[in-house]
Design a protein around this motif. Structure first.
Motif: not given
Lengths: 325, 241
Positions: B89, B92, B96, B99-101
């Motif tokens: 992304f 981002l 971030d 963290l989205l992982g």
């Protein structure tokens, strides 16, 4: 022009501007996550106060039937456990409306819930089956929905304008009602809330991620379809709240949504359909421009607002990079 | 029982058969390298496995058949892909992205996992506030692997992790993949760079024109004259330095 008139014009500009700003922010959000330009947002906005007036008068509005019909289609499109959400939502909506009939207080949450449910169902039924489609295909669908919803608005509510009771009556000073203050406060809260949601919560970032890279989002377990539903839910919620707060000031009618939505769209374009703060500032600019042109050349007020699009689009075209579809 | 067993996987795009009846098996803790030239169907094999492309054939995870595969469902079972092109992304921040992982796990143990990734990739810690789009290619590959690790994979699928990277960076990425293997993560590695892939893997599978043509232990494949000639030739030695 004296100071009083200037004051009136500025207040008018601010009040309209923040409403356009809310619509613009909602459009930017939906576009970022789903690539849909949410033209029918004006209709969703008007359905809220009109349904409210119907409920407060003890009648069930036609929008309830529309929402339930789309909810049923949504449930048909889902498989297995996915059906729980549309079915539970539909039953809840129906119960809430039966309870709220004739109850002025309960009518508010009922109208809000209706618009959110209708917005999400519209996404699921009309846009999600087109996934991976071009922006143009989405736009054609969105314009079609706008025309259909506006026509249905006429069937459901007739051509008259309605003025629901304001939540707060009276004026703070000449030209500024308490209801107007409420609108301003709500706009500030909504925009601030959205900002925090995207900056601080992982859930907000997941929405941004789904907008930035579909495959990447799926690999992280973020379903783009769900992100789209959440984006539509937030946009519908903003539209419903803005519509309910604004209706006592401008008189709600089936045809009002289009102009409001279009001006929100102009503001969103000023922000390149990308930036929330620029879109919001653009909306304030649209409000200001509109209020002053209506004073000097009221016959051309709408035309002059849309004229703003020309330099905005020209500027965008200069700085735009080629976007792959 | 194998962790992953694939039988007769076929992937079609319209009339084109990108993968034709490939079978493979992967034991827990093992590293398998799928090598072959550009366009051999290696990426399609991964896409078919994950349900990103329509595929026929049988895929079993710990003996359990997976018929309706989606990346989301496989993620829940600990199968995570690091795709070619990385699919980060870009707007981002690095943190971030990481963290989205771990998005599907919500808050459970996210901080510890983040620290683990930063220990593996100190470079990402230095750049954690930077937008991912501003990273170099090698750093982006580190981030893509780091993001996949945040999902605590049992089986990590990697599509061309060395593609487009400088030799020094390739060595660094493979050093870390070796570390992960040491920690017991099972690896399925798709690579054009056969030399580096076979140096890490326990076993190798050569795919050509959509079919598995050769399979064996990595050290045997490294000596196999056909592999040496096609994939480990002199030209490559010079190119890799």
């Amino acid at each position: 022009m004296d100071a009083t008139i200037l004051g009136f014009l500025l207040l008018d500009a601010l009040q309209n501007g923040v409403i356009y700003g809310l619509l613009a922010v909602a459009m930017v959000l939906v576009f970022a996550v789903t690539r849909v330009i949410l033209v029918p947002i004006g209709e969703l906005m008007m359905f809220a106060p009109l349904s409210l007036v119907w409920l407060q008068g003890g009648k069930l509005p036609g929008t309830l039937g529309l929402a339930l019909a789309l909810g049923a289609l949504w449930a048909l499109l889902e498989r297995g456990r996915g059906r729980g959400l549309p079915l539970l939502g539909g039953v809840g909506l129906l119960l809430l409306f039966l309870l709220a009939r004739g109850s002025p207080a309960l009518a508010y949450p009922a109208a809000i819930f209706l618009v959110v449910y209708l917005g999400v169902a519209s996404y699921r039924v009309f846009f999600q089956p087109l996934r991976e489609a071009t922006v143009l295909a989405y736009l054609i669908m969105a314009v079609g929905l706008h025309v259909a919803y506006q026509g249905l608005g006429l069937v459901f509510f007739g051509p008259e304008q309605y003025r629901p009771e304001p939540l707060l009556s009276g004026e703070v000073l000449a030209g500024l009602s308490w209801q107007g203050v409420l609108v301003l406060l709500f706009a500030l809260l909504a925009v601030g809330g959205l900002y925090l949601f995207f900056r601080l919560s992982l859930f907000g970032k997941a929405l941004l991620a789904a907008a930035e890279n579909r495959l990447g989002a799926r690999l992280c377990g973020i379903r783009p379809e769900e992100a789209g539903m959440v984006a539509f839910a937030i946009a519908s919620l903003l539209a419903a709240l803005a519509g309910l707060l604004l209706a006592p000031l401008i008189n709600a009618a089936y045809f009002m949504g289009f102009m409001l939505g279009l001006k929100g769209f102009v503001a969103a374009i000023l922000g390149g359909l990308l930036s929330y703060p620029v879109a919001f500032l653009g909306a304030l600019l649209v409000g200001l421009f509109e209020s002053f042109t209506s004073f000097y050349a009221s016959a051309y007020k709408e035309a002059l607002v849309f004229l703003l699009l020309v330099p905005a689009l020209f500027f965008q075209s200069l700085r735009a990079r080629a976007v792959e579809e | 029982m194998s962790l992953l067993a694939v039988r007769n996987l076929t992937v079609r795009y319209g009339a084109l058969e990108a993968v034709r009846g490939v079978s493979l098996a992967l034991e827990a803790g093992e590293a398998l390298a799928v090598i072959g030239p550009n366009g051999a169907g290696k990426t399609s094999l991964l896409r078919g496995l994950l349900g990103l492309a329509r595929a026929e054939g049988e895929v079993r995870l710990q003996g359990e058949p997976l018929s309706h595969r989606t990346p989301e469902a496989l993620l829940q079972r600990g199968v995570v892909l690091v795709p070619e092109g990385r699919a980060l992304f870009p707007g981002l921040s690095v943190e971030d992205n990481l963290l989205l992982g771990g998005f599907t796990r919500l808050r459970k143990g996210l901080r510890e996992d983040l620290e683990r990734v930063y220990r593996l990739f100190p470079r990402l810690l230095e750049r954690r506030r930077q937008p991912a789009g501003t990273l170099s290619g090698g750093e982006q590959q580190m981030l893509a692997i780091g993001r996949a690790l945040m999902a605590r994979p049992r089986l990590l699928l990697l599509d061309e992790p060395s593609l487009g990277l400088a030799p020094l960076m390739v060595r660094e990425i493979y050093r870390i993949l070796g570390e992960l293997k040491g920690e017991g993560v099972t690896l399925l590695l798709v690579e054009q760079n056969a030399k580096v892939a076979l140096s890490l893997a326990d076993r190798g599978l050569v795919v050509e024109a959509g079919e598995a043509v050769l399979e064996g232990k990595a050290e045997e494949l490294r000596q196999d004259p056909r592999v040496v000639e096609a994939y480990l030739g002199l030209a490559r030695e010079v190119e890799e330095g």
